[in-house]
Design an enzyme around this catalytic site. Structure first.
Site, PDB file in Angstrom:
ATOM      1  N   ALA A 208       0.793  -1.231   0.000  1.00 39.74           N
ATOM      2  CA  ALA A 208       0.000   0.000   0.000  1.00 39.74           C
ATOM      3  C   ALA A 208       0.828   1.285   0.000  1.00 39.74           C
ATOM      4  CB  ALA A 208      -0.922  -0.012   1.221  1.00 39.74           C
TER       5      ALA A 208
ATOM      6  N   SER B   2       1.026   3.651  -2.974  1.00 40.60           N
ATOM      7  CA  SER B   2      -0.160   4.413  -3.397  1.00 40.60           C
ATOM      8  C   SER B   2      -0.513   5.556  -2.450  1.00 40.60           C
ATOM      9  CB  SER B   2      -1.371   3.468  -3.511  1.00 40.60           C
ATOM     10  OG  SER B   2      -1.153   2.493  -4.498  1.00 40.60           O
TER      11      SER B   2
ATOM     12  N   PRO C 178      -4.905   5.814   1.674  1.00 44.63           N
ATOM     13  CA  PRO C 178      -4.175   5.476   2.898  1.00 44.63           C
ATOM     14  C   PRO C 178      -3.663   4.041   2.869  1.00 44.63           C
ATOM     15  CG  PRO C 178      -6.552   5.721   3.321  1.00 44.63           C
ATOM     16  CD  PRO C 178      -6.328   6.093   1.900  1.00 44.63           C
ATOM     17  N   ASP C 179      -2.537   3.790   3.545  1.00 42.18           N
ATOM     18  CA  ASP C 179      -2.104   2.398   3.680  1.00 42.18           C
ATOM     19  C   ASP C 179      -2.853   1.776   4.853  1.00 42.18           C
ATOM     20  OD1 ASP C 179      -0.798   3.291   5.947  1.00 42.18           O
ATOM     21  OD2 ASP C 179       1.229   2.977   5.201  1.00 42.18           O
ATOM     22  N   PHE C 180      -2.418   0.623   5.318  1.00 36.76           N
ATOM     23  CA  PHE C 180      -3.174  -0.065   6.372  1.00 36.76           C
ATOM     24  C   PHE C 180      -2.639   0.217   7.757  1.00 36.76           C
ATOM     25  CE2 PHE C 180      -3.973  -2.282   2.477  1.00 36.76           C
ATOM     26  CZ  PHE C 180      -5.342  -2.508   2.531  1.00 36.76           C
TER      27      PHE C 180
ATOM     28  N   ASN D 202      -1.737  -4.790  -3.526  1.00 41.44           N
ATOM     29  CA  ASN D 202      -2.712  -3.700  -3.604  1.00 41.44           C
ATOM     30  C   ASN D 202      -3.944  -4.077  -4.415  1.00 41.44           C
ATOM     31  OD1 ASN D 202      -0.825  -2.387  -2.145  1.00 41.44           O
ATOM     32  ND2 ASN D 202      -0.062  -1.116  -3.809  1.00 41.44           N
TER      33      ASN D 202
ATOM     34  N   ASP E  29      -5.951  -1.572  -5.609  1.00 45.38           N
ATOM     35  CA  ASP E  29      -6.420  -0.314  -6.209  1.00 45.38           C
ATOM     36  C   ASP E  29      -6.309  -0.264  -7.736  1.00 45.38           C
ATOM     37  OD1 ASP E  29      -3.634   0.089  -6.611  1.00 45.38           O
ATOM     38  OD2 ASP E  29      -3.447   1.240  -4.756  1.00 45.38           O
TER      39      ASP E  29
ATOM     40  N   HIS F 158      -3.444 -10.254  -3.525  1.00 48.29           N
ATOM     41  CA  HIS F 158      -4.629 -10.119  -2.675  1.00 48.29           C
ATOM     42  C   HIS F 158      -5.855  -9.746  -3.501  1.00 48.29           C
ATOM     43  CE1 HIS F 158      -1.864  -9.429   1.067  1.00 48.29           C
ATOM     44  NE2 HIS F 158      -1.811 -10.648   0.584  1.00 48.29           N
TER      45      HIS F 158
ATOM     46  N   CYS G 153     -22.472 -19.089  -5.181  1.00 55.20           N
ATOM     47  CA  CYS G 153     -22.438 -19.924  -6.399  1.00 55.20           C
ATOM     48  C   CYS G 153     -21.309 -19.514  -7.338  1.00 55.20           C
ATOM     49  CB  CYS G 153     -23.788 -19.886  -7.113  1.00 55.20           C
ATOM     50  SG  CYS G 153     -24.117 -18.305  -7.957  1.00 55.20           S
TER      51      CYS G 153
ATOM     52  N   CYS H 293     -30.323 -18.131  -6.145  1.00 58.81           N
ATOM     53  CA  CYS H 293     -29.139 -18.001  -5.276  1.00 58.81           C
ATOM     54  C   CYS H 293     -29.234 -16.754  -4.405  1.00 58.81           C
ATOM     55  CB  CYS H 293     -27.874 -17.966  -6.121  1.00 58.81           C
ATOM     56  SG  CYS H 293     -26.393 -17.705  -5.142  1.00 58.81           S
TER      57      CYS H 293
ATOM     58  N   GLY I  20       7.125  -0.140  -0.289  1.00 60.11           N
ATOM     59  CA  GLY I  20       5.850   0.245   0.305  1.00 60.11           C
ATOM     60  C   GLY I  20       5.046  -0.846   0.972  1.00 60.11           C
ATOM     61  N   THR I  21       5.729  -1.752   1.634  1.00 64.34           N
ATOM     62  CA  THR I  21       4.994  -2.788   2.361  1.00 64.34           C
ATOM     63  C   THR I  21       5.643  -3.041   3.720  1.00 64.34           C
ATOM     64  OG1 THR I  21       4.326  -5.128   2.390  1.00 64.34           O
ATOM     65  CG2 THR I  21       6.269  -4.579   1.057  1.00 64.34           C
ATOM     66  N   SER I  22       4.805  -3.377   4.707  1.00 64.83           N
ATOM     67  CA  SER I  22       5.342  -3.726   6.018  1.00 64.83           C
ATOM     68  C   SER I  22       5.746  -5.196   6.054  1.00 64.83           C
ATOM     69  CB  SER I  22       4.286  -3.448   7.102  1.00 64.83           C
ATOM     70  OG  SER I  22       3.132  -4.228   6.853  1.00 64.83           O
TER      71      SER I  22
HETATM   72  P1  OAD Z   1       0.995  -1.665   5.353  1.00 67.82           P
HETATM   73  O1  OAD Z   1       0.142  -0.499   5.693  1.00 67.82           O
HETATM   74  O2  OAD Z   1       1.059  -2.778   6.322  1.00 67.82           O
HETATM   75  O3  OAD Z   1       2.498  -1.162   5.076  1.00 67.82           O
HETATM   76  C1  OAD Z   1       2.792  -0.056   4.266  1.00 67.82           C
HETATM   77  C2  OAD Z   1       4.279   0.275   4.380  1.00 67.82           C
HETATM   78  O4  OAD Z   1       4.574   1.335   3.484  1.00 67.82           O
HETATM   79  C3  OAD Z   1       4.707   0.724   5.766  1.00 67.82           C
HETATM   80  O5  OAD Z   1       5.985   0.188   6.079  1.00 67.82           O
HETATM   81  C4  OAD Z   1       4.777   2.264   5.627  1.00 67.82           C
HETATM   82  O6  OAD Z   1       5.702   2.863   6.494  1.00 67.82           O
HETATM   83  C5  OAD Z   1       5.244   2.380   4.191  1.00 67.82           C
HETATM   84  N1  OAD Z   1       4.860   3.639   3.541  1.00 67.82           N
HETATM   85  C6  OAD Z   1       3.626   4.174   3.421  1.00 67.82           C
HETATM   86  N2  OAD Z   1       3.656   5.308   2.696  1.00 67.82           N
HETATM   87  C7  OAD Z   1       4.957   5.531   2.371  1.00 67.82           C
HETATM   88  C8  OAD Z   1       5.655   6.533   1.646  1.00 67.82           C
HETATM   89  N3  OAD Z   1       5.016   7.546   1.065  1.00 67.82           N
HETATM   90  N4  OAD Z   1       6.983   6.427   1.512  1.00 67.82           N
HETATM   91  C9  OAD Z   1       7.666   5.401   2.095  1.00 67.82           C
HETATM   92  N5  OAD Z   1       7.075   4.392   2.757  1.00 67.82           N
HETATM   93  C10 OAD Z   1       5.730   4.458   2.910  1.00 67.82           C
HETATM   94  O7  OAD Z   1       0.492  -2.144   3.913  1.00 67.82           O
HETATM   95  P2  OAD Z   1       0.765  -3.561   3.217  1.00 67.82           P
HETATM   96  O8  OAD Z   1       2.119  -4.075   3.554  1.00 67.82           O
HETATM   97  O9  OAD Z   1       0.436  -3.380   1.786  1.00 67.82           O
HETATM   98  O10 OAD Z   1      -4.483  -7.294   3.024  1.00 67.82           O
HETATM   99  O11 OAD Z   1      -0.332  -4.469   3.904  1.00 67.82           O
HETATM  100  C11 OAD Z   1      -0.418  -5.823   3.527  1.00 67.82           C
HETATM  101  C12 OAD Z   1      -1.842  -6.318   3.571  1.00 67.82           C
HETATM  102  O12 OAD Z   1      -2.419  -6.030   4.841  1.00 67.82           O
HETATM  103  C13 OAD Z   1      -2.790  -5.639   2.601  1.00 67.82           C
HETATM  104  O13 OAD Z   1      -2.719  -6.144   1.290  1.00 67.82           O
HETATM  105  C14 OAD Z   1      -4.132  -5.905   3.222  1.00 67.82           C
HETATM  106  C15 OAD Z   1      -3.803  -5.669   4.658  1.00 67.82           C
HETATM  107  O14 OAD Z   1      -4.569  -6.361   5.565  1.00 67.82           O
HETATM  108  C16 OAD Z   1      -5.723  -7.607   2.622  1.00 67.82           C
HETATM  109  O15 OAD Z   1      -6.556  -6.772   2.397  1.00 67.82           O
HETATM  110  C17 OAD Z   1      -5.954  -9.065   2.453  1.00 67.82           C
END
Ligand code: OAD
Length: 372
Positions: A44, A47, A53-55, A127, A129, A146, A157, A183, A219-221
């Site tokens: 996230a 984006s 917003p991220d999560f 993502n 989106d 995802h 169904c 259904c 961009g992922t945790s």
């Molecule tokens: P997270 O919100 O867990 O992590 C986003 C990461 O990106 C974090 O480490 C933020 O610090 C970093 N970040 C955000 N904006 C940034 C920016 N502008 N510059 C640098 N770093 C930035 O999101 P995901 O890892 O995508 O699952 O979360 C994984 C999954 O958890 C999602 O796909 C979703 C959620 O539950 C489902 O919906 C099944």
């Protein structure tokens, strides 16, 4: 957190493949070693500068701002069991997140540039989106691990539901039901909810990280399995680059790991500069912004990224509230239950709760075990 590797960065370790642990050395490696099989893994964070917003970010992340929905856990909004009982919170959110409202970021265009140059082996995204598609990446190079909002079907169904109907329902904040009369089950976008299996394309592509000659994670945790284990599948000696606000998932622990910490847009621009691609990248990104008025507006002084994200989160939360018709007394009850002062516009979940890990572990217990 599920990874074989500790999260320590060992800067003293000399790289075995790269000349140094920096982006210039990565650029040299790409050029001199004729690198053509890059795997990109994103979440996230790529984006957020588009306004989505991220999560898990502490103040602006979705999970910190959904507490007012009275969900036991904010993740419940993506829980299949919860959805069966109450699909409204998800559809209130879908109304806000539905593709079409947002422009791809420069990070999306950077991935498209890798593809245009014939360097992209596979793009793995968590993502939903569809901004990669909007940036011009073809569907067959993307693994939407995802799922996404691109298609939808009945959860009973499995009959596909028409795109146009779906668009109308989401726009009006209505819950769609299966059109097969006998259904009438709930319809859900093909987004992977907690408790559901990842799409076959994910498993079909799981051997690709091992074949890659470079891995870029952005961009992922890396806190949700099995996606979080993908970077571990790259061979030792394959350089891995992390572009993210903070270090995650053990990246940095191998000698040829390179960390570009900070803002992602700045990180990809730095990468492009090292490759000599600056102008090409900006031009490619400009294609995603065909509206000249929007271009003008962009040149005007704009609020900072954090301010814009905060505004978007405020707007989103207010819209979700409105869509769900949450009454003041209901909100009051939720606030009291959570022990928050009633005048606060958001109810924050505590940070430990937010960082609840690996919601898909139970679907892939073998991976969770492997990576501990
Ligand atoms: P997270 O919100 O867990 O992590 C986003 C990461 O990106 C974090 O480490 C933020 O610090 C970093 N970040 C955000 N904006 C940034 C920016 N502008 N510059 C640098 N770093 C930035 O999101 P995901 O890892 O995508 O699952 O979360 C994984 C999954 O958890 C999602 O796909 C979703 C959620 O539950 C489902 O919906 C099944």
């Amino acid at each position: 957190m599920g990874n074989e590797e500790s999260s320590m960065v060992d800067d003293s370790t000399r790289p075995s493949v790269l000349e140094g642990r920096n982006v210039e050395a990565v650029a040299k490696y790409i050029k001199e070693r004729n690198v053509q099989r890059i795997v990109v893994m994103v979440g996230a964070g790529i984006s957020t500068s588009a306004g989505i917003p991220d999560f898990r970010s502490p103040d602006t992340g979705l999970y910190a701002n959904l507490a007012f929905l009275d969900l036991e856990e904010p993740e419940d909004v993506f829980d299949i069991g919860f959805f069966r009982q109450n699909p409204k919170p998800f559809y209130a959110l879908a109304h806000e997140l539905y593709p079409g409202r947002y422009r791809p970021t420069i990070a999306h265009s950077f991935i498209k540039l890798l593809y245009d140059k014939g360097l992209l082996l596979k793009h793995f995204t968590q993502n939903i989106d569809c901004l990669e598609r909007q940036a011009g990446l073809p569907g067959d190079i993307i693994v939407e691990a995802h799922g996404s909002f691109a298609t939808q079907r009945c959860i009973e169904c499995k009959t596909p539901y028409p795109d146009e109907e779906m668009q109308k329902k989401v726009q009006h904040g209505e819950v769609p039901y299966c059109l097969v009369p006998q259904c009438n089950g709930l319809v859900k976008p093909d987004i992977v909810f907690f408790g559901e299996s990842l799409p076959p394309s994910f498993f079909e592509s799981r051997d690709l990280p091992e074949q890659a000659d470079l891995c870029i994670v952005m961009g992922t945790s890396l806190s949700v399995q099995p996606f979080a284990s993908l970077p571990v599948l790259c061979k030792r000696g394959t350089p891995r680059v992390l572009i993210n606000m903070q270090q995650v998932g053990g990246l940095g622990s191998r000698p040829d790991d390179v960390l570009i910490l900070g803002d992602i847009d700045a990180g990809v621009r730095k990468f492009a500069k090292a490759m000599g691609w600056e102008e090409e990248l900006e031009a490619l990104w400009e294609v995603t912004n065909p509206d000249p008025k929007a271009r003008e507006a962009e040149n005007a002084p704009v609020p900072s990224r954090d301010e814009r994200l905060r505004q978007e989160v405020d707007r989103l939360t207010a819209d979700v509230e409105r869509t769900l018709n949450l009454t003041e007394s209901y909100q009051q009850r939720v606030r009291e239950k959570l022990g928050e002062p009633s005048e606060s516009s958001f109810i924050k979940v505590d940070s430990q709760e937010q960082s609840r890990e690996g919601g898909l572990d139970h679907v892939f217990p073998h991976l969770a075990r492997e990576s501990r």
